[in-house]
Design an enzyme around this catalytic site. Structure first.
Site, PDB file in Angstrom:
ATOM      1  N   GLU A 234       3.982   0.877  18.847  1.00  0.00           N
ATOM      2  CA  GLU A 234       3.930   2.198  18.232  1.00  0.00           C
ATOM      3  C   GLU A 234       2.524   2.486  17.715  1.00  0.00           C
ATOM      4  O   GLU A 234       1.815   1.561  17.294  1.00  0.00           O
ATOM      5  CB  GLU A 234       4.946   2.265  17.082  1.00  0.00           C
ATOM      6  CG  GLU A 234       6.377   2.229  17.609  1.00  0.00           C
ATOM      7  CD  GLU A 234       7.445   2.177  16.522  1.00  0.00           C
ATOM      8  OE1 GLU A 234       7.124   1.822  15.383  1.00  0.00           O
ATOM      9  OE2 GLU A 234       8.597   2.488  16.833  1.00  0.00           O
TER      10      GLU A 234
ATOM     11  N   CYS B 235      -3.702   5.306  13.845  1.00  0.00           N
ATOM     12  CA  CYS B 235      -3.355   3.950  13.417  1.00  0.00           C
ATOM     13  C   CYS B 235      -2.791   3.261  14.659  1.00  0.00           C
ATOM     14  O   CYS B 235      -1.760   3.676  15.189  1.00  0.00           O
ATOM     15  CB  CYS B 235      -2.321   4.028  12.298  1.00  0.00           C
ATOM     16  SG  CYS B 235      -1.687   2.420  11.811  1.00  0.00           S
TER      17      CYS B 235
ATOM     18  N   CYS C  14       4.424  -9.358  15.839  1.00  0.00           N
ATOM     19  CA  CYS C  14       3.365 -10.007  15.057  1.00  0.00           C
ATOM     20  C   CYS C  14       3.719 -11.475  14.845  1.00  0.00           C
ATOM     21  O   CYS C  14       4.888 -11.817  14.668  1.00  0.00           O
ATOM     22  CB  CYS C  14       3.192  -9.319  13.705  1.00  0.00           C
ATOM     23  SG  CYS C  14       1.751  -9.928  12.796  1.00  0.00           S
TER      24      CYS C  14
ATOM     25  N   CYS D 272       4.747 -11.416   7.048  1.00  0.00           N
ATOM     26  CA  CYS D 272       4.728 -10.759   5.741  1.00  0.00           C
ATOM     27  C   CYS D 272       6.132 -10.239   5.453  1.00  0.00           C
ATOM     28  O   CYS D 272       6.729  -9.560   6.282  1.00  0.00           O
ATOM     29  CB  CYS D 272       3.730  -9.609   5.761  1.00  0.00           C
ATOM     30  SG  CYS D 272       2.081 -10.148   6.240  1.00  0.00           S
TER      31      CYS D 272
ATOM     32  N   CYS E 179       7.204  -6.399   5.642  1.00  0.00           N
ATOM     33  CA  CYS E 179       6.764  -5.629   6.807  1.00  0.00           C
ATOM     34  C   CYS E 179       7.830  -5.605   7.907  1.00  0.00           C
ATOM     35  O   CYS E 179       8.365  -6.647   8.297  1.00  0.00           O
ATOM     36  CB  CYS E 179       5.471  -6.245   7.336  1.00  0.00           C
ATOM     37  SG  CYS E 179       4.976  -5.592   8.926  1.00  0.00           S
TER      38      CYS E 179
ATOM     39  N   CYS F 101       3.148   2.987   6.482  1.00  0.00           N
ATOM     40  CA  CYS F 101       2.666   1.620   6.485  1.00  0.00           C
ATOM     41  C   CYS F 101       3.808   0.628   6.369  1.00  0.00           C
ATOM     42  O   CYS F 101       4.682   0.775   5.517  1.00  0.00           O
ATOM     43  CB  CYS F 101       1.727   1.406   5.312  1.00  0.00           C
ATOM     44  SG  CYS F 101       0.113   2.047   5.641  1.00  0.00           S
TER      45      CYS F 101
HETATM   46  S1  SF4 Z   1       1.755  -6.713   7.600  1.00  0.00           S
HETATM   47 FE1  SF4 Z   1       3.154  -6.942   9.367  1.00  0.00          FE
HETATM   48  S2  SF4 Z   1       1.901  -6.469  11.170  1.00  0.00           S
HETATM   49 FE2  SF4 Z   1       0.485  -6.870   9.455  1.00  0.00          FE
HETATM   50  S3  SF4 Z   1       0.015  -9.081   9.574  1.00  0.00           S
HETATM   51 FE3  SF4 Z   1       1.763  -8.904   8.198  1.00  0.00          FE
HETATM   52  S4  SF4 Z   1       3.561  -9.176   9.530  1.00  0.00           S
HETATM   53 FE4  SF4 Z   1       1.827  -8.715  10.872  1.00  0.00          FE
END
Ligand code: SF4
Length: 346
Positions: free
Chosen positions: A94, A107, A114, A118, A121, A339
């Site tokens: 995306e 963005c 990923c 995190c 996220c 975000c």
């Molecule tokens: S915020 Fe999400 S996309 Fe960014 S590094 Fe952490 S897990 Fe990966």
């Protein structure tokens, strides 16, 4: 046996020139094709109208153009646009267009999913499937530039690598994409309008400094206290704040470029004076800017945006200590484009 055709955009201009010479043509034909591929974003050889039919057929026989397709475009009530981008192998990432009165920011994603985890996220829920190629990153930018011209009557003005993925875990391809974006043969954008946002991979921050990159660096910090940061960003156990800070010091010494910290204040996690003071201490070694970003809950409410009083405390303390601070309202919430919300929901 059918041989797999090569993606023509994996070739450099030199390699394209060599290809034509090896096929009994002039080297400048390579320049023409290169221009079609990058400046004009051609999706087919057939459309390369200044080449002869025989040349187009020869290219068709040897190469493919792997281009992205915007499968779905969603528009938020605040003007934000989210693209679901289908890659040549069927995977989807995306990217988001964020308009303000004076600028349009893209963005973009750098990985499918990923590899980091995190906890706040949405992308982290998708395991990393692969890195994006330079042309796939470039194409996201071109798609948003086109949308910006179409819907806002102006070209794209800024780019942030803050979509899906950790850009420094796909460093070479991100760098190649930025080379194309900034090149006169690509979009000719200034590197000063590009920000690479990392969760903080110390070794790669040092490498960026050594490579003399001209784009801006942002770090998703979210806490300057190791125990807390490790809870919300578990890789902090490996890449500790002390390592990160050393790498950032190295970056600043080499580039003299201000560091931006992206920071979300969550209720009950990092909303006390102790947290603010730790941030001030962490930032002190170099000119810094802190972006306090509004958070968009992604599910069960474990992470909730802190009340305004906590944000005010951050703003007051940072300003009193001479650190630039901005509070950034999130955009595109109604289409999950804000975000931390990019997760291929469709
Ligand atoms: S915020 Fe999400 S996309 Fe960014 S590094 Fe952490 S897990 Fe990966």
């Amino acid at each position: 046996m059918e041989t797999k055709k090569k993606d023509i955009r994996a070739l450099t201009k030199e390699q394209l020139r060599d290809f034509f010479v090896a096929h009994g043509d002039k080297a400048f034909r390579g320049n023409q094709v290169y221009e079609w591929l990058w400046q004009k974003s051609a999706h087919s050889f057939e459309g390369m109208t200044n080449l002869s039919k025989a040349t187009r057929e020869m290219l068709e026989a040897n190469f493919v153009i792997n281009h992205i397709r915007v499968d779905q475009m969603q528009r938020s009530s605040d003007g934000t646009i989210k693209n679901a981008v289908r890659l040549h192998d069927g995977l989807v990432v995306e990217s988001v267009l964020i308009p303000t009165s004076s600028r349009t920011t893209a963005c973009v994603s750098s990985q499918v999913g990923c590899s980091l985890d995190c906890r706040f996220c949405a992308t982290a829920r998708l395991k990393r499937m692969r890195n994006l190629n330079p042309d796939e990153i470039y194409d996201q930018v071109v798609a948003i530039d086109n949308e910006s011209r179409l819907y806002f009557d102006r070209p794209l003005s800024n780019i942030v690598f803050m979509g899906m993925g950790e850009p420094l875990m796909n460093y070479n391809n991100v760098l190649k994409a930025i080379e194309k974006i900034t090149s006169p043969e690509g979009l000719a954008m200034s590197p000063k309008r590009i920000t690479v946002s990392t969760s903080g991979v110390p070794k790669m921050i040092r490498k960026m400094a050594d490579d003399g990159v001209k784009f801006k660096l942002a770090v998703s910090l979210h806490s300057a206290i190791d125990e807390i940061r490790t809870t919300i960003m578990p890789f902090n156990a490996t890449f500790t704040l002390a390592d990160l800070r050393e790498a950032l010091q190295y970056w600043y010494d080499k580039t003299k470029s201000r560091i931006t910290y992206e920071y979300v204040v969550w209720k009950g996690i990092n909303d006390t004076q102790k947290d603010v003071d730790a941030l001030v201490r962490f930032c002190r070694f170099a000119p810094s800017k802190v972006n306090l970003i509004e958070y968009n809950p992604i599910d069960d409410g474990e992470f909730l945006q802190a009340p305004d009083s906590a944000i005010d405390r951050y703003v007051d303390t940072l300003e009193r200590n001479g650190i630039t601070v901005t509070v950034r309202r999130s955009r595109g919430k109604d289409i999950d484009a804000a975000c931390g919300q990019l997760a291929n929901k469709q």
